[in-house]
Design a protein around this motif. Structure first.
Motif, PDB file in Angstrom:
ATOM      1  N   ARG A 150       0.833  -1.208   0.000  1.00 40.62           N
ATOM      2  CA  ARG A 150       0.000   0.000   0.000  1.00 40.62           C
ATOM      3  C   ARG A 150       0.864   1.254   0.000  1.00 40.62           C
ATOM      4  NH1 ARG A 150      -3.493   0.162   4.638  1.00 40.62           N
ATOM      5  NH2 ARG A 150      -2.499  -1.579   5.640  1.00 40.62           N
ATOM      6  N   ALA A 151       1.964   1.214   0.775  1.00 43.98           N
ATOM      7  CA  ALA A 151       2.855   2.382   0.828  1.00 43.98           C
ATOM      8  C   ALA A 151       3.517   2.603  -0.533  1.00 43.98           C
ATOM      9  CB  ALA A 151       3.902   2.190   1.912  1.00 43.98           C
ATOM     10  N   THR A 152       3.934   1.523  -1.158  1.00 44.88           N
ATOM     11  CA  THR A 152       4.590   1.635  -2.470  1.00 44.88           C
ATOM     12  C   THR A 152       3.634   2.238  -3.496  1.00 44.88           C
ATOM     13  OG1 THR A 152       5.861  -0.340  -1.952  1.00 44.88           O
ATOM     14  CG2 THR A 152       5.840   0.325  -4.250  1.00 44.88           C
ATOM     15  N   ARG A 153       2.402   1.759  -3.472  1.00 51.16           N
ATOM     16  CA  ARG A 153       1.410   2.286  -4.436  1.00 51.16           C
ATOM     17  C   ARG A 153       1.160   3.769  -4.216  1.00 51.16           C
ATOM     18  NH1 ARG A 153      -3.121  -2.327  -3.654  1.00 51.16           N
ATOM     19  NH2 ARG A 153      -2.108  -4.032  -4.742  1.00 51.16           N
ATOM     20  N   ARG A 154       0.951   4.161  -2.963  1.00 54.92           N
ATOM     21  CA  ARG A 154       0.629   5.571  -2.690  1.00 54.92           C
ATOM     22  C   ARG A 154       1.823   6.467  -3.043  1.00 54.92           C
ATOM     23  NH1 ARG A 154      -4.116   7.814   0.400  1.00 54.92           N
ATOM     24  NH2 ARG A 154      -5.019   6.390  -1.044  1.00 54.92           N
ATOM     25  N   TYR A 155       3.041   5.953  -2.765  1.00 55.07           N
ATOM     26  CA  TYR A 155       4.259   6.711  -3.071  1.00 55.07           C
ATOM     27  C   TYR A 155       4.337   6.995  -4.577  1.00 55.07           C
ATOM     28  CZ  TYR A 155       9.267   7.656  -3.624  1.00 55.07           C
ATOM     29  OH  TYR A 155      10.472   8.219  -3.953  1.00 55.07           O
ATOM     30  N   LYS A 156       4.131   5.939  -5.363  1.00 53.65           N
ATOM     31  CA  LYS A 156       4.194   6.098  -6.830  1.00 53.65           C
ATOM     32  C   LYS A 156       3.130   7.074  -7.314  1.00 53.65           C
ATOM     33  CE  LYS A 156       6.083   1.630  -8.188  1.00 53.65           C
ATOM     34  NZ  LYS A 156       5.620   0.280  -8.508  1.00 53.65           N
ATOM     35  N   GLU A 157       1.945   6.926  -6.757  1.00 57.45           N
ATOM     36  CA  GLU A 157       0.806   7.776  -7.170  1.00 57.45           C
ATOM     37  C   GLU A 157       1.118   9.257  -6.922  1.00 57.45           C
ATOM     38  OE1 GLU A 157      -2.794   6.232  -5.279  1.00 57.45           O
ATOM     39  OE2 GLU A 157      -3.550   8.288  -5.186  1.00 57.45           O
TER      40      GLU A 157
END
Ligand code: DC
Length: 221
Positions: A150-157
């Motif tokens: 979840r952290a990786t996704r939000r970071y990329k977004e």
């Protein structure tokens, strides 16, 4: 009317998956987090911090929240101003979490969410949709994914939107918000008894969308 509740923690891919599925089904996608963010933004603008040492009710009296669908996309308005972008900052996220723990704020937004579901076929994304807002929803899902993912996704977004953010801060934000959202006394984040567990870890977003659509179609038939 058909209503589908999608609850789950921040960054589990809920919004992207729900948007994709809503489009395929011809339903309206309602992002209820945006409503809490809009209320939170007003408190931020008034200069309060997340301790919210203030008279919540009197601030709420100065707030009008509207939701409109423009070309199928949801926009939120704070006293007539489109704040759909501004509510996405990390500060607005923390404030949304803080205000969402306050009973008057939840009561303030409740009827608006129910009305949308009475008048439209909806796929509603939130934390308490299946448990509190639409306890009689046609279908309920609880969407999860690991904190790392979840952290990786939000970071990329956020990076893609050109925001200057650090992965560690986002990871900590997600952990803090998970804790706040699941430990609060009112409408804590928890799966409804009759919800379908939907784990998106390891899936691409498209895979999750396709799986969700398949389950929804099976269940609605
Ligand atoms: O889904 P989101 O990250 O945009 O949500 C922002 C905050 O609002 C989150 O910390 C939890 C809260 N929220 C809530 O309490 N109930 C909802 N139905 C939706 C969001």
């Amino acid at each position: 009317m058909i209503s589908i509740a999608l609850d789950g923690p921040a960054g589990a891919g809920k919004s992207t998956v729900a948007k994709g599925a809503a489009k395929a089904l011809g339903f309206i996608y309602v992002d209820t987090g945006a409503l809490y963010r809009t209320v939170g933004l007003k408190f931020l603008r008034e200069g309060y911090d997340t301790k919210l040492n203030c008279d919540i009710d009197s601030v709420l009296k100065t707030i009008e929240v509207d939701i409109k669908f423009i070309d199928g996309a949801q926009h939120v308005f704070l006293n007539g101003e489109d704040v759909s972008e501004e509510i996405r900052t990390p500060e607005a996220s923390m404030m949304a979490s803080a205000v969402s723990a306050k009973p008057p704020v939840r009561a303030f937004l409740l009827e608006m969410q129910r009305k949308l579901a009475r008048e439209n076929n909806v796929l509603m994304d939130g934390r308490d949709i299946g448990t509190v807002v639409l306890p009689d929803a046609t279908l309920k899902f609880f969407v999860t994914a690991s904190v790392e993912e979840r952290a990786t996704r939000r970071y990329k977004e956020l990076k893609e939107k050109g925001m200057d953010v650090s992965y560690d801060d986002i990871y900590k934000d997600i952990e803090t918000r998970d804790y706040n959202d699941s430990q609060r006394d009112i409408a804590p984040l928890k799966p409804a008894e009759d919800s379908i567990m939907f784990d998106t870890t390891g899936n691409t977003l498209q895979e999750s969308i396709d799986k969700l659509i398949t389950i929804i179609k099976e269940r609605l038939n």
